[in-house]
Design a protein around this motif. Structure first.
Motif, PDB file in Angstrom:
ATOM      1  N   HIS A   1       0.874  -1.179   0.000  1.00 50.89           N
ATOM      2  CA  HIS A   1       0.000   0.000   0.000  1.00 50.89           C
ATOM      3  C   HIS A   1       0.908   1.225   0.000  1.00 50.89           C
ATOM      4  CE1 HIS A   1       0.941  -0.633   4.230  1.00 50.89           C
ATOM      5  NE2 HIS A   1       0.274   0.422   4.639  1.00 50.89           N
TER       6      HIS A   1
ATOM      7  N   ASP B   1       6.102   4.142   4.961  1.00 54.31           N
ATOM      8  CA  ASP B   1       7.095   3.166   5.415  1.00 54.31           C
ATOM      9  C   ASP B   1       7.137   1.915   4.532  1.00 54.31           C
ATOM     10  OD1 ASP B   1       4.494   2.926   6.549  1.00 54.31           O
ATOM     11  OD2 ASP B   1       5.193   1.471   8.013  1.00 54.31           O
ATOM     12  N   HIS B   2       6.403   1.931   3.413  1.00 52.01           N
ATOM     13  CA  HIS B   2       6.339   0.753   2.547  1.00 52.01           C
ATOM     14  C   HIS B   2       6.813   1.022   1.115  1.00 52.01           C
ATOM     15  CE1 HIS B   2       4.033  -1.589   5.561  1.00 52.01           C
ATOM     16  NE2 HIS B   2       3.714  -0.370   5.950  1.00 52.01           N
TER      17      HIS B   2
ATOM     18  N   ASP C   1       0.067  -4.287   5.878  1.00 48.28           N
ATOM     19  CA  ASP C   1      -0.537  -3.833   7.136  1.00 48.28           C
ATOM     20  C   ASP C   1      -1.989  -4.290   7.263  1.00 48.28           C
ATOM     21  OD1 ASP C   1       1.868  -2.641   7.564  1.00 48.28           O
ATOM     22  OD2 ASP C   1       1.134  -0.581   7.618  1.00 48.28           O
TER      23      ASP C   1
ATOM     24  N   HIS D   1       4.546  -5.431  10.208  1.00 43.29           N
ATOM     25  CA  HIS D   1       4.897  -5.039  11.571  1.00 43.29           C
ATOM     26  C   HIS D   1       4.426  -6.143  12.511  1.00 43.29           C
ATOM     27  CE1 HIS D   1       5.272  -0.964   9.851  1.00 43.29           C
ATOM     28  NE2 HIS D   1       4.071  -1.136   9.335  1.00 43.29           N
TER      29      HIS D   1
HETATM   30 ZN   LIG Z   1       3.172   0.182   7.881  1.00 40.26          ZN
END
Ligand SMILES: [Zn+2]
Length: 256
Positions: free
Chosen positions: A64, A68-69, A164, A202
């Motif tokens: 997505h 952070d991806h 996520d 995560h």
């Molecule tokens: Zn994330």
């Protein structure tokens, strides 16, 4: 530099850890080509992958468009054959993705200067299958955490890459209006007996823990609020839990 670990033949996990936060991606090696699941937070995060990829063509997949991806895409020595993402992920690169980068560059001078935003160029709405040669990465839309979330199913290994869409100790609810749809999506995956390992971006990679715990959490959030959470949560998850509760309360108020 990310930590790299080959957790089974032809599957590498890479993880960057900050004091308050960590995020993980996955590298799937087929006979013909490879797939990189997320480019994480900045170009340096991808440096260690080039040695494993060698000259093999590879897809880069965005789980997505959260920062952070997908911010490390400038770090590959060679360009991916295609960058794959949901159609909504592509749209976000014209919207909140550059806005977030500007905001974080202003907040932390110098830290994010190397980031180059590269949108997906192979987009899908429902599902897309990548045949890597001897191993398949089946991408499926699973909106919930964000509207553009996808998961990656590897049938040959009984393994689900979650991005996520599931997370431990608890998932981050951004769109409470689709909570039921999210839960249904996760439960459909959980009903598959052949699913042996669920790997989130995560949290815990143990067996199906992240999938099972996320389902239990979201059920409790939309039901009896009887949460089974660790005795102590770190600051990020303690705050996220409170935000999730407030969002679920708002939804209840609107439905009254
Ligand atoms: Zn994330």
């Amino acid at each position: 530099m990310p930590q790299l670990q080959e957790i089974r033949p032809n599957l590498w996990l890479y993880e960057v850890e900050y004091p308050d936060f960590s995020v993980r991606g996955a590298l799937v090696l087929g006979q013909r080509c490879a797939a990189v699941w997320d480019s994480l937070t900045q170009p340096d995060d991808m440096a260690a992958l080039s040695g494993i990829l060698g000259e093999k063509p590879f897809y880069l997949v965005y789980s997505h468009a959260d920062w952070d991806h997908c911010w490390g895409t400038g770090g590959f020595r060679r360009a991916p054959a295609a960058i794959v993402g949901h159609a909504e992920c592509r749209r976000r690169f014209d919207d909140d993705v550059p806005a977030t980068l500007r905001r974080m560059q202003l907040a932390e001078a110098g830290r994010w200067d190397a980031v180059r935003l590269v949108p997906p160029n192979l987009c899908f709405n429902t599902a897309l299958s990548l045949d890597l040669g001897g191993v398949t990465l089946e991408l499926r839309h699973l909106p919930g955490h964000t509207l553009d979330c996808i998961v990656g199913w590897i049938p040959e290994w009984g393994l689900l890459l979650g991005g996520d869409a599931f997370e431990t100790p608890l998932p981050v609810v951004n769109h409470v209006e689709i909570l039921d749809e999210w839960l249904e999506g996760l439960e459909a995956w959980s009903a598959r007996e052949e699913l042996r390992q669920a790997i989130p971006s995560h949290g815990s990679c143990a067996g199906r823990a992240a999938l099972t715990q996320s389902i239990a959490y979201l059920r409790a959030l939309s039901g009896d609020r009887n949460f089974d959470l660790p005795a102590t949560l770190d600051t990020f998850y303690a705050e996220t839990h409170q935000k999730n509760l407030a969002a679920a309360d708002d939804k209840l108020d609107r439905n009254d």
